[in-house]
Design an enzyme around this catalytic site. Structure first.
Site, PDB file in Angstrom:
ATOM      1  N   ARG A  67       0.859  -1.180   0.000  1.00  0.00           N
ATOM      2  CA  ARG A  67       0.000   0.000   0.000  1.00  0.00           C
ATOM      3  C   ARG A  67       0.897   1.233   0.000  1.00  0.00           C
ATOM      4  O   ARG A  67       2.056   1.182   0.410  1.00  0.00           O
ATOM      5  CB  ARG A  67      -0.900   0.024   1.238  1.00  0.00           C
ATOM      6  CG  ARG A  67      -1.843  -1.167   1.357  1.00  0.00           C
ATOM      7  CD  ARG A  67      -2.683  -1.053   2.621  1.00  0.00           C
ATOM      8  NE  ARG A  67      -3.678  -2.118   2.698  1.00  0.00           N
ATOM      9  CZ  ARG A  67      -3.514  -3.249   3.375  1.00  0.00           C
ATOM     10  NH1 ARG A  67      -2.382  -3.466   4.033  1.00  0.00           N
ATOM     11  NH2 ARG A  67      -4.467  -4.161   3.400  1.00  0.00           N
TER      12      ARG A  67
ATOM     13  N   HIS B 271      -2.018   2.435  -6.048  1.00  0.00           N
ATOM     14  CA  HIS B 271      -2.616   1.157  -5.664  1.00  0.00           C
ATOM     15  C   HIS B 271      -2.699   0.192  -6.849  1.00  0.00           C
ATOM     16  O   HIS B 271      -2.906  -1.012  -6.656  1.00  0.00           O
ATOM     17  CB  HIS B 271      -4.008   1.394  -5.074  1.00  0.00           C
ATOM     18  CG  HIS B 271      -4.399   0.394  -4.027  1.00  0.00           C
ATOM     19  ND1 HIS B 271      -3.813   0.336  -2.774  1.00  0.00           N
ATOM     20  CD2 HIS B 271      -5.320  -0.604  -4.042  1.00  0.00           C
ATOM     21  CE1 HIS B 271      -4.358  -0.634  -2.072  1.00  0.00           C
ATOM     22  NE2 HIS B 271      -5.269  -1.233  -2.816  1.00  0.00           N
TER      23      HIS B 271
ATOM     24  N   TYR C 227      -9.504 -10.861  -6.751  1.00  0.00           N
ATOM     25  CA  TYR C 227      -8.460 -10.834  -7.772  1.00  0.00           C
ATOM     26  C   TYR C 227      -8.439 -12.088  -8.636  1.00  0.00           C
ATOM     27  O   TYR C 227      -7.593 -12.224  -9.515  1.00  0.00           O
ATOM     28  CB  TYR C 227      -7.091 -10.653  -7.105  1.00  0.00           C
ATOM     29  CG  TYR C 227      -6.958  -9.333  -6.406  1.00  0.00           C
ATOM     30  CD1 TYR C 227      -6.688  -8.170  -7.118  1.00  0.00           C
ATOM     31  CD2 TYR C 227      -7.130  -9.228  -5.028  1.00  0.00           C
ATOM     32  CE1 TYR C 227      -6.574  -6.947  -6.479  1.00  0.00           C
ATOM     33  CE2 TYR C 227      -7.018  -8.014  -4.380  1.00  0.00           C
ATOM     34  CZ  TYR C 227      -6.740  -6.879  -5.114  1.00  0.00           C
ATOM     35  OH  TYR C 227      -6.636  -5.673  -4.474  1.00  0.00           O
TER      36      TYR C 227
END
Length: 305
Positions: free
Chosen positions: A149, A248, A283
């Site tokens: 992050r 991101h 994902y």
């Protein structure tokens, strides 16, 4: 104790928990929003709130067209955190916000995920003949290597990187969690080059020494979020990437590419530091181009004669 004093102590409590500045701002500002709503309805203190008041507040938020379900979720989580603090510190006996229901959020798949080629082009965009180029090459390489992050990158300190052992230590990451992540051999090359060649020059520029690993190329001060977001967009444009890119995007690409290459989803979950497997499963989507290929290959009306 008046509400202003309660908010001050609530903010101090969040800082003591090592919450990120962004989380603290969100919780405090959205607690102020709730208290302002109470005062407008002649409820003088949060200590006088009933369960019915929470229901009314939730219905009021839902009726405001400018608030999305995600925003309402954030507002209500802040209120729940405030009342958890009040209960834990015996300012309130019982927590009327404990069972405050949160809105059901739609499942959103990551969009515009960078392909492996696009990531390669992005990583090659910084000019490695310059200190600034070496800095951003190292940052992007590490972020993609470890699925970081932006807050992780900003908070990495010199002693958090062990290139000999191939380990990155994340201290008090999101949710105040520590983690140890792997650093691959290719990434280690760029981290060492930045650390040994570029960073000493940046330290010499700074008027105030810092133990943060990544320093700004201009003055040698700790790099900030605004600069990182601006730079990754600049380098994406230079790389000829047409998709919208933010920092991101590297984390999305990291997760997607690992899973596309048959990584164990539980290991990916651990590296992403997700609490729930369902979050990682976002994902496992396939691209529309993949679907078209499979459709063309297997549909009886589409197969080549």
């Amino acid at each position: 104790m008046n509400d202003d004093k309660l908010l001050e102590e609530f903010e101090s409590y969040l800082k003591a928990l090592n919450r990120s500045p962004k989380t603290i701002r969100s919780y405090v500002c959205n607690s102020v929003r709730f208290i302002t709503w109470l005062h407008a309805r002649d409820i003088e203190s949060v200590l006088n709130v009933s369960w019915q008041d929470f229901q009314r507040y939730q219905r009021w938020l839902a009726k405001q067209n400018q608030y999305s379900p995600a925003s309402i979720d954030i507002y209500l989580r802040a209120v729940r955190a405030l009342f958890k603090y009040l209960e834990n510190h015996n300012i309130l006996h019982g927590n009327p916000a404990e069972v405050l229901p949160l809105p059901k959020l739609p499942k959103v798949l990551p969009r515009n995920v960078l392909t492996e080629r696009e990531v390669e082009d992005l990583l090659n965009a910084p000019d490695r003949q310059t200190d600034e180029g070496m800095l951003y090459k190292a940052i992007f390489a590490l972020a993609y290597n470890s699925g970081l992050r932006i807050s992780d990158v900003l908070n990495i300190k010199v002693n958090d990187i062990d290139t000999a052992g191939g380990r990155l230590f994340i201290r008090q990451g999101k949710g105040s969690k520590d983690a140890v992540l792997p650093i691959g051999d290719n990434c280690k090359l760029w981290i060492r080059a930045y650390r040994d060649i570029v960073r000493p020059k940046l330290v010499a520029k700074s008027k105030k020494p810092s133990d943060r690993f990544f320093l700004g190329a201009m003055r040698g001060n700790p790099i900030n979020e605004h600069v990182l977001q601006r730079k990754i967009k600049e380098y994406a444009l230079k790389a000829g990437i047409k998709k919208p890119v933010r920092f991101h995007s590297l984390r999305h690409a990291f997760a997607t590419h690992l899973l596309n290459n048959d990584a164990d989803i539980l290991h990916v979950k651990d590296m992403l530091r997700h609490e729930r497997l369902e979050t990682t499963q976002r994902y496992t989507h396939v691209t529309i181009s993949d679907l078209k290929k499979e459709h063309r290959r297997y549909h009886p009306r589409e197969r080549d004669e």
